[in-house]
Design an enzyme around this catalytic site. Structure first.
Site, PDB file in Angstrom:
ATOM      1  N   SER A 189       0.790  -1.227   0.000  1.00 40.53           N
ATOM      2  CA  SER A 189       0.000   0.000   0.000  1.00 40.53           C
ATOM      3  C   SER A 189       0.819   1.273   0.000  1.00 40.53           C
ATOM      4  O   SER A 189       0.299   2.335  -0.324  1.00 40.53           O
ATOM      5  CB  SER A 189      -0.949   0.001   1.195  1.00 40.53           C
ATOM      6  OG  SER A 189      -0.206  -0.038   2.396  1.00 40.53           O
ATOM      7  N   HIS A 217      -5.760  -4.139  -0.472  1.00 46.11           N
ATOM      8  CA  HIS A 217      -5.705  -3.101  -1.506  1.00 46.11           C
ATOM      9  C   HIS A 217      -5.935  -3.690  -2.894  1.00 46.11           C
ATOM     10  O   HIS A 217      -5.358  -3.216  -3.879  1.00 46.11           O
ATOM     11  CB  HIS A 217      -4.389  -2.334  -1.429  1.00 46.11           C
ATOM     12  CG  HIS A 217      -4.309  -1.492  -0.197  1.00 46.11           C
ATOM     13  ND1 HIS A 217      -4.895  -0.240  -0.117  1.00 46.11           N
ATOM     14  CD2 HIS A 217      -3.789  -1.752   1.017  1.00 46.11           C
ATOM     15  CE1 HIS A 217      -4.691   0.246   1.102  1.00 46.11           C
ATOM     16  NE2 HIS A 217      -4.034  -0.647   1.809  1.00 46.11           N
ATOM     17  N   LYS A 248     -12.269  -0.950   3.083  1.00 46.59           N
ATOM     18  CA  LYS A 248     -11.672  -0.099   2.051  1.00 46.59           C
ATOM     19  C   LYS A 248     -12.627  -0.058   0.844  1.00 46.59           C
ATOM     20  O   LYS A 248     -13.622   0.652   0.896  1.00 46.59           O
ATOM     21  CB  LYS A 248     -10.275  -0.607   1.697  1.00 46.59           C
ATOM     22  CG  LYS A 248      -9.320  -0.584   2.910  1.00 46.59           C
ATOM     23  CD  LYS A 248      -7.901  -0.863   2.533  1.00 46.59           C
ATOM     24  CE  LYS A 248      -7.014  -1.224   3.711  1.00 46.59           C
ATOM     25  NZ  LYS A 248      -6.799  -0.161   4.684  1.00 46.59           N
TER      26      LYS A 248
HETATM   27  N1  PLP Z   1      -3.586  -5.244   5.576  1.00 40.53           N
HETATM   28  C1  PLP Z   1      -3.273  -4.219   4.756  1.00 40.53           C
HETATM   29  C2  PLP Z   1      -2.359  -4.436   3.603  1.00 40.53           C
HETATM   30  C3  PLP Z   1      -3.819  -2.936   5.012  1.00 40.53           C
HETATM   31  O1  PLP Z   1      -3.506  -1.897   4.236  1.00 40.53           O
HETATM   32  C4  PLP Z   1      -4.696  -2.767   6.110  1.00 40.53           C
HETATM   33  C5  PLP Z   1      -5.293  -1.445   6.419  1.00 40.53           C
HETATM   34  O2  PLP Z   1      -4.634  -0.477   6.690  1.00 40.53           O
HETATM   35  C6  PLP Z   1      -4.968  -3.869   6.915  1.00 40.53           C
HETATM   36  C7  PLP Z   1      -4.417  -5.094   6.621  1.00 40.53           C
HETATM   37  C8  PLP Z   1      -5.891  -3.758   8.088  1.00 40.53           C
HETATM   38  O3  PLP Z   1      -7.212  -3.741   7.628  1.00 40.53           O
HETATM   39  P1  PLP Z   1      -8.384  -3.245   8.600  1.00 40.53           P
HETATM   40  O4  PLP Z   1      -8.482  -1.780   8.433  1.00 40.53           O
HETATM   41  O5  PLP Z   1      -9.583  -4.005   8.148  1.00 40.53           O
HETATM   42  O6  PLP Z   1      -7.959  -3.640   9.990  1.00 40.53           O
END
Ligand code: PLP
Length: 402
Positions: A189, A217, A248
């Site tokens: 990300s 993402h 998201k």
């Molecule tokens: N994994 C990745 C690659 C992320 O970008 C995010 C969010 O920032 C998460 C996990 C965590 O997701 P959540 O917001 O559902 O806890």
């Protein structure tokens, strides 16, 4: 009591010093307060003006979709505010099972387990399934929640260089672990770059390893029909375990999940601690997920729109002389280098009505500060062009481009 007061002032002093150092380094992260719903056009506290928003993970533009909100409201009324329970005691409703089935259907998997967040899904999986006899091979730039999840497990922990297949292969070859599990973000990300999934799957087959991919993402919008990185890299159905988020592209409320083989999902319901020891997803949030899944199962128009918007932005910015990291992904990091430059650049964009955020250390490496632009299906072409024009004006003023 006297003692605890002293301890608290010690804490305040220690943290205060560190906060000052963060501010001096120009890496202090202030929160801007939004006074509207999440959208491509938002209002922020202290201003009446609508600003154009390029920093949410609202890839499909569904965060304030009226149809989704109406359905979510119906479930709120019918099923209540929440369950006041974890799933296995008395917190599972028919809508939770329906959402798990729809997500499994979307990904073409056997079953799904819901969590309060993908952070929880990542925190719960490794510790539940891996023992000291096993090994996990993790990309060094994986998301913090994968790193934390791996820290909690007792398997042998091996890190491979970012997207480096030679390093990964060398480590797989020399491992004598019982279960081997390769863990990677599908899309990273901060850089908007993509895991070489087809070749990872190939290595996994060669060395009898499982593949775990975090698709936060990617799910819903990446790949031709939004099925994610495995679709983009043409290995649909070949990843063993997918973790992703409902917070998201999929409506932006909250929630996460693991989808994959039936035995794995059943086992996680028995053993995964963030599932066993945390409250059920509230019905209104489940409603968002259900409606989004219905929309995505019937059409991939939105994912096509975010892809064409992304192409428009990347092409115009590159032509203007900016360096955009990543590949074909709506995360478009405009590389600037210096942390102060990035934050100054973002401030000047805001005076032109464009909301973008500078990212700097420790979120990205020292000297690699950037502005991360995120494109949405809900942006109009005119809005994309306005953002590019503002980048050109500010970029020239700050001598980033000619
Ligand atoms: N994994 C990745 C690659 C992320 O970008 C995010 C969010 O920032 C998460 C996990 C965590 O997701 P959540 O917001 O559902 O806890």
């Amino acid at each position: 009591r006297h003692y605890s007061v002293a301890a608290q002032s010690q804490l305040r002093e220690l943290l205060g010093q560190q906060l000052s150092a963060i501010k001096e380094a120009g890496t202090f992260k202030a929160e801007r307060i939004i006074t509207s719903s999440q959208s491509t056009q938002i209002t922020v506290q202290g201003s009446e003006q609508r600003i154009l928003n390029f920093c949410a993970n609202n890839y499909l533009g569904l965060a304030n979709n009226p149809e989704i909100i109406a359905y979510s409201q119906q479930l709120l009324e019918r099923y209540g505010a929440g369950l006041s329970s974890v799933r296995f005691i008395c917190g599972t409703q028919d809508i939770h099972k329906q959402l798990e089935q729809k997500i499994a259907q979307f990904h073409g998997r056997e079953d799904t387990i819901l969590y309060a967040s993908c952070f929880d899904a990542n925190a719960g999986i490794f510790e539940a399934i891996l023992t000291p006899e096993d090994a996990v091979f993790s990309d060094e730039l994986n998301h913090a929640s994968i790193i934390d999840g791996i820290r909690l497990c007792k398997a042998k922990k091996q890190r491979y260089k970012h997207r480096d297949l030679a390093d990964l292969e060398q480590q797989l070859r020399s491992s004598d672990a019982r279960l081997k599990l390769i863990a990677t973000d599908g899309v990273f990300s901060m850089d908007g770059n993509i895991a070489p999934l087809a070749r990872i799957v190939e290595l996994a087959k060669k060395y009898n390893s499982l593949v775990f991919v975090d698709e936060c993402h990617a799910t819903g919008f990446f790949g031709a029909t939004g099925r994610g990185t495995e679709e983009y890299d043409q290995v649909m159905g070949q990843v063993d375990i997918i973790n992703s988020t409902l917070g998201k592209a999929l409506g932006g409320a909250s929630g996460g999940y693991t989808t994959g083989p039936a035995e794995l999902i059943s086992f996680l319901r028995q053993k995964s601690r963030p599932y066993l020891f945390s409250n059920t997803l509230p019905p209104a949030v489940v409603g968002v997920g259900l409606k989004v899944m219905d929309m995505l199962l019937s059409s991939s128009e939105l994912s096509q729109r975010v892809q064409s918007n992304t192409q428009r932005f990347r092409e115009a910015m590159t032509k203007a002389g900016f360096t955009i990291a990543g590949e074909n992904h709506p995360i478009c990091p405009v590389m600037l280098g210096d942390a102060r430059l990035a934050s100054n650049f973002a401030d000047q964009m805001l005076t032109r009505g464009i909301y973008v955020i500078g990212f700097s250390y420790p979120v990205v490496p020292q000297g690699k500060a950037r502005i991360r632009v995120q494109i949405s299906a809900a942006h109009t072409e005119e809005e994309i062009d306005r953002a590019v024009q503002a980048f050109i004006e500010v970029g020239r003023g700050l001598k980033v481009i000619n």
